[in-house]
Design an enzyme around this catalytic site. Structure first.
Site, PDB file in Angstrom:
ATOM      1  N   LYS A 131      24.759  -1.926   1.883  1.00 11.74           N
ATOM      2  CA  LYS A 131      24.231  -0.468   1.597  1.00 11.74           C
ATOM      3  C   LYS A 131      23.464   0.208   2.793  1.00 11.74           C
ATOM      4  CE  LYS A 131      25.228  -0.329  -3.545  1.00 11.74           C
ATOM      5  NZ  LYS A 131      24.930   0.141  -4.806  1.00 11.74           N
ATOM      6  N   ARG A 162      26.741  -8.465  -7.008  1.00 13.21           N
ATOM      7  CA  ARG A 162      27.815  -7.707  -6.622  1.00 13.21           C
ATOM      8  C   ARG A 162      27.976  -7.714  -5.019  1.00 13.21           C
ATOM      9  NH1 ARG A 162      29.515  -2.580  -5.751  1.00 13.21           N
ATOM     10  NH2 ARG A 162      31.719  -1.845  -6.699  1.00 13.21           N
TER      11      ARG A 162
END
Length: 262
Positions: A211, A245
């Site tokens: 991210k 995740r």
């Protein structure tokens, strides 16, 4: 939790399994999911709509058309696998349940996008991931006006826990929502104090793989942020995360094995 996206615009190209004509690339999808399961993924997380900033919503019907194709094939190929489905729509939850039976609902809106979501999940007895954010997926609000992001997230989940109880959801997982309506400093403040969220007695899911909080800090790209992702996931685990995740299952498993964690 290994990530696959049935989208053309998710922020990490390696996670996309949609052909240029909008159809699902079934062959590549099955190969990738098989690899992730062999590499050590406990759950395959499937999303059919991008939640990256600025992504255009596709709607429940398009989402379902992609999921139906993918899940029909994957459920046949891997009947023992556990699947998680990213959706904010109660109608999609019910259709997925009718197709493959019990699965994990992963809702980035925590039930705020669709007022039928929590009741549907409760009535079907499904496990549920509730993610913190402000606003809806299309209108995420900045949290720059909050000086204590940890307290904001704790307040959010105190309120959600009551809603979940009222709707009969007994098995739910807490996702702090890294990268959703948070500044970079707030993301790292939240990561450093993640263990405070264990007060709810719920598993904590962390999704920070590749991210912007990683690649912008390192002045690189999602494709070049594997090493940073591995470090951040190790920190998240040490700070109380129960589920990670990730895009890179084999590398994450190897990183944990290198410090004696299997």
């Amino acid at each position: 939790m290994g990530i696959v996206n049935l989208t053309e615009d998710s922020f990490f190209r390696g996670s996309r399994f949609l052909c240029p004509d909008g159809s699902v690339d079934v062959r590549r999808l099955v190969e990738r999911c098989g690899s992730m399961l062999e590499e050590g993924a406990d759950i395959i997380d499937i999303g059919a709509a991008s939640s990256r900033p600025g992504a255009s919503p596709v709607g429940a019907e398009v989402e379902w058309s992609r999921l139906e194709t993918a899940l029909t094939v994957l459920n046949a190929a891997f009947p023992e696998a556990k699947f998680s489905v990213d959706t904010v729509w109660a109608s999609v939850v019910r259709r997925v349940f009718d197709l493959i039976g019990p699965f994990l609902v992963n809702d980035i809106s925590a039930g705020r996008e669709d007022p039928k979501m929590l009741r549907t999940v409760g009535s079907l007895g499904l496990p549920y991931v509730a993610m913190h954010s402000r606003g809806t997926p299309e209108t995420m609000q900045s949290m720059t006006d909050y000086t204590d992001v940890v307290q904001e997230v704790k307040t959010f989940f105190r309120e959600f826990s009551g809603k979940a109880r009222d709707e009969g959801i007994r098995d739910w997982i807490l996702d702090p929502g890294f990268g959703f309506a948070k500044t970079m400093d707030q993301n790292y403040q939240l990561l450093a104090n993640l263990r405070e969220l264990t007060c709810f007695g719920r598993p904590i899911l962390v999704g920070i793989s590749r991210k912007s909080m990683i690649y912008r800090l390192l002045k690189t790209t999602p494709e070049e942020s594997l090493q940073g992702s591995l470090v951040m996931n190790l920190l998240a685990f040490e700070n109380g995360a129960s589920i990670l995740r990730v895009h890179d299952v084999a590398e994450t498993v190897a990183a944990f094995a290198s410090i004696g964690i299997s």
